[in-house]
Design an enzyme around this catalytic site. Structure first.
Site, PDB file in Angstrom:
ATOM      1  N   SER A 442      -5.942  -8.805  -2.790  1.00  0.00           N
ATOM      2  CA  SER A 442      -5.738  -9.790  -1.632  1.00  0.00           C
ATOM      3  C   SER A 442      -5.575 -11.012  -2.175  1.00  0.00           C
ATOM      4  CB  SER A 442      -7.264  -9.876  -1.011  1.00  0.00           C
ATOM      5  OG  SER A 442      -7.292 -10.287   0.028  1.00  0.00           O
ATOM      6  N   ASP A 558      -5.237  -4.809   3.776  1.00  0.00           N
ATOM      7  CA  ASP A 558      -5.768  -5.724   2.500  1.00  0.00           C
ATOM      8  C   ASP A 558      -6.616  -4.799   1.478  1.00  0.00           C
ATOM      9  OD1 ASP A 558      -7.565  -7.295   0.874  1.00  0.00           O
ATOM     10  OD2 ASP A 558      -7.411  -8.661   2.581  1.00  0.00           O
TER      11      ASP A 558
END
Length: 701
Positions: A442, A558
């Site tokens: 991320s 993500d």
């Protein structure tokens, strides 16, 4: 295996076994008469776990590995047996079955005595029992204190072309191993008599464009050294002032005995050195094949032009045919060198297609600006390479991974909290903490990726400052009808391209792996090839906020959703020094942040209109905005994810040697504009952990 029958040879061998070295002539002769000498080929089983005791074994040359087998048939509790050690004695004395399997790692010579004859020798020579007891006691103590002898590593460097860069690579590999590990390293240069005659004459050094080292002394004869290793090699060795031991030898390719003696020769260095680097001649003859077969690792150096790569593919085929069962692709490390003529250099996809083999590294062409000083000694002359050159940085990374001293940095996810990573990086840079590989998830992928391609902490701070104002956040927002996310991600892709350009993973100065997650297969997606922009975009695709990436049969989101602190990626890759940065707030942080925010807001609401009209209006506008806009769907999704991610990250942190966990109390996941506060919190947390970080860097093994 086959036996060596001569009594005279057996007597000579017994005298070289440490436990028998101080015995008298009659005792040595008695032991030699009741035993035999056996030569085992690499991979042969000497003694198998669970078998009844038959012999006591003494390793004369070569190496063995001892192991137990677990329920799945895998090797467990692996230990290494070096020259001069013995085994099987406990089973011989107790009658119990062997508790371990002993297997030859290299061609090995073993002197063995049957159990019956061994017991008889102990009866005739009571002093032997005392000697064995002392050695066994020392061995037990060393196991308890973990002071086991390190496993030596025999690395052969081979280039199929004369002047192909193999000797330069071998020398600098040895130098780098010495510098990075401080272990004993020897460089052994082996050439055929014809090859030596073609090489530059000794005397005044000639610093070649190819940077090949020039040996200043006449080489020793390999056959002579191999036939009486202990007596002849020490006088032929040269200790260089820069920390390496050096040995330059030649052999007669027409002498068939040289091939037989080759394994004894290269294995003779194993007890004395942690790393033995053997620089081989370019001819693929029986001596070269024999040396390659005995090596723990083969570094195959080739050029990047089509002709060199075709030759390299032929060499790989010959190695596979010649080594047969000993061929192991993991032991072959292919290095593709650079070239001054870029027009003849093949692209990486073309190289992979032509070789059909994994490439460990692409070595850049050494330009004049990469060179440091000319080293001129009585034994060898060469031009050293600057530490900051790309060539040396790649070589250092290879060495640190090989030696098990690589430092891995894990940068976790956390949206705006990830800006704290910049503060951590600032401290690492200022303190000179080496980082050999980065894994990011991320926001950790975004920050880590930029650092990997050369952004400094100052550069990262400048990039983050582009969003110091709340209004600047709209640069990243391109709202769409929320079928799969509020933001399409096109604006973010444009911003990422402005920072990364068209760089790929191969362009990174520090290797990096980026973690995303596949919803269809419910598994991590580890990205380490191709476009960095596309990889980062996948890893930051927060569910409910950004549209996911749809690729073939994958829905990629993500990476922090299921792996917010991906320490497992490094732990599974043999990285033994892991620094992890966890920027996710704990439950206590979240609760305290909530109460702190409410306290500040309530205090602001108490300010009368007449005291500060504009502040009065601004405060109430924020109050009503928050009341009706929060919690919104994106905020709910992110906070829900963060709750589970924090728990996962805490478990993942257990795989790290050092965990840096900034205090982010009072800050929110979307507050990218609070750049200074986020970076300062990361910096403070990293400085607090500096003693532990430096301790991890300095630890051995």
């Amino acid at each position: 295996m086959f036996t060596i029958p001569s009594l005279i040879k057996r007597i000579g061998i017994v005298r070289k076994i440490p436990v028998f070295a101080s015995l008298g002539w009659l005792q040595v002769q008695s032991i030699a008469r009741c035993g035999d000498v056996v030569r085992y080929r690499k991979g042969d089983c000497v003694s198998r776990e669970g078998n009844s005791p038959d012999f006591v074994f003494f390793l004369v040359s070569g190496r063995l590995q001892a192991f137990r087998t677990d329920s799945d048939g895998k090797k467990d509790d692996v230990e290494f047996v070096h020259r001069g050690m013995f085994f099987g004695i406990i089973s011989a004395l107790t009658g119990e079955k062997h508790s371990q399997t002993f297997e030859a790692i290299n061609d090995s010579i073993i002197f063995r005595i049957s159990v019956e004859n061994f017991r008889r020798q102990l009866t005739w020579n009571p002093g032997l029992g005392v000697k064995f007891s002392k050695v066994l006691s020392q061995r037990i103590r060393s196991r308890v204190t973990k002071d086991n002898v390190s496993r030596s590593m025999l690395i052969s460097v081979y280039s199929p072309m004369v002047g192909g860069g193999g000797s330069t690579y071998a020398l600098n590999l040895a130098l780098t191993l010495r510098r990075e590990t401080n272990d004993r390293v020897i460089l052994v240069s082996i050439r055929s008599a014809e090859g030596h005659a073609r090489s530059p004459a000794s005397g005044e050094p000639t610093f070649l464009p190819g940077l090949s080292p020039v040996w200043r002394r006449d080489p020793a004869d390999l056959k002579t050294l191999a036939e009486d290793f202990e007596q002849t090699v020490p006088s032929a060795l040269k200790q260089a002032e820069f920390g390496l031991d050096l040995l330059n030898v030649v052999f007669d390719p027409k002498d068939v005995d040289v091939v037989l003696n080759m394994s004894d020769f290269v294995n003779g260095f194993i007890n004395e050195y942690r790393y033995i680097i053997v620089d081989l001649p370019s001819d693929m003859d029986d001596v070269v094949i024999k040396t390659l077969s005995q090596s723990d690792c083969v570094h195959l150096v080739m050029g990047r032009d089509r002709e060199s790569l075709v030759d390299g593919r032929v060499i790989l085929d010959r190695l596979e045919q010649s080594l047969d069962e000993d061929f192991n692709a993991d032991r072959i490390k292919v290095l593709v060198g650079g070239t001054e003529d870029l027009s003849s250099a093949l692209s990486e996809p073309e190289v992979r297609a032509l070789l059909d083999f994994d490439v460990l590294a692409y070595l850049p062409h050494l330009a004049p600006e990469d060179l440091a000083e000319q080293i001129d000694t009585q034994d060898i002359a060469f031009t050293s390479i600057k530490q900051q050159s790309s060539y040396q940085k790649i070589l250092t990374g290879i060495v640190r991974h090989m030696a098990g001293v690589s430092v891995g940095l894990v940068l976790g996810g956390g949206a705006a909290f990830g800006l704290a990573h910049i503060g951590v990086i600032k401290v690492l840079e200022e303190e000179g903490i080496p980082v050999d590989i980065i894994v990011g998830s991320s926001m950790g992928a975004l920050i880590g990726g930029l650092w990997a391609i050369g952004y400094s902490a100052a550069d990262l701070t400048k990039a983050a400052n582009e969003f110091r104002k709340k209004s600047d956040l709209f640069k990243l927002m391109d709202f769409v009808f929320p079928l799969s996310g509020l933001i399409s991600g096109k604006a973010i892709m444009a911003w990422l391209r402005s920072k990364y350009g068209d760089k790929t993973f191969r362009d990174a100065r520090i290797p990096i792996k980026i973690v995303a997650y596949d919803l269809i297969h419910r598994q991590d997606v580890i990205l380490e090839t191709g476009s960095l922009v596309e990889a980062v975009r996948k890893s930051i695709s927060i569910p409910g906020v950004f549209q996911p990436i749809l690729e073939q049969d994958q829905i990629v989101i993500d990476g922090g959703v299921m792996n917010p602190l991906p320490t497992n990626v490094l732990a599974s890759g043999n990285i033994k020094r892991i620094i992890a940065v966890n920027v996710l707030q704990s439950s206590e942080d979240v609760i305290n942040s909530y109460h702190q925010t409410r306290k500040v807001l309530n205090a602001a609401l108490e300010t009368p209109f007449l005291v500060d009209p504009w502040f009065f209006i601004d405060t109430r506008m924020k109050f009503w905005f928050n009341k009706y806009c929060f919690p919104n769907i994106s905020d709910i999704i992110v906070r829900t994810l963060e709750a589970s991610e924090a728990l996962i990250a805490n478990e993942s942190a257990k795989k790290a040697d050092v965990v840096i966990h900034p205090d982010l109390e009072g800050l929110q996941w979307y507050e990218l504009y609070k750049v200074d506060a986020l970076i300062e919190r990361g910096e403070a947390a990293a400085r607090a952990q500096l003693p532990k970080i430096k301790g991890v860097i300095l630890k051995r093994g």
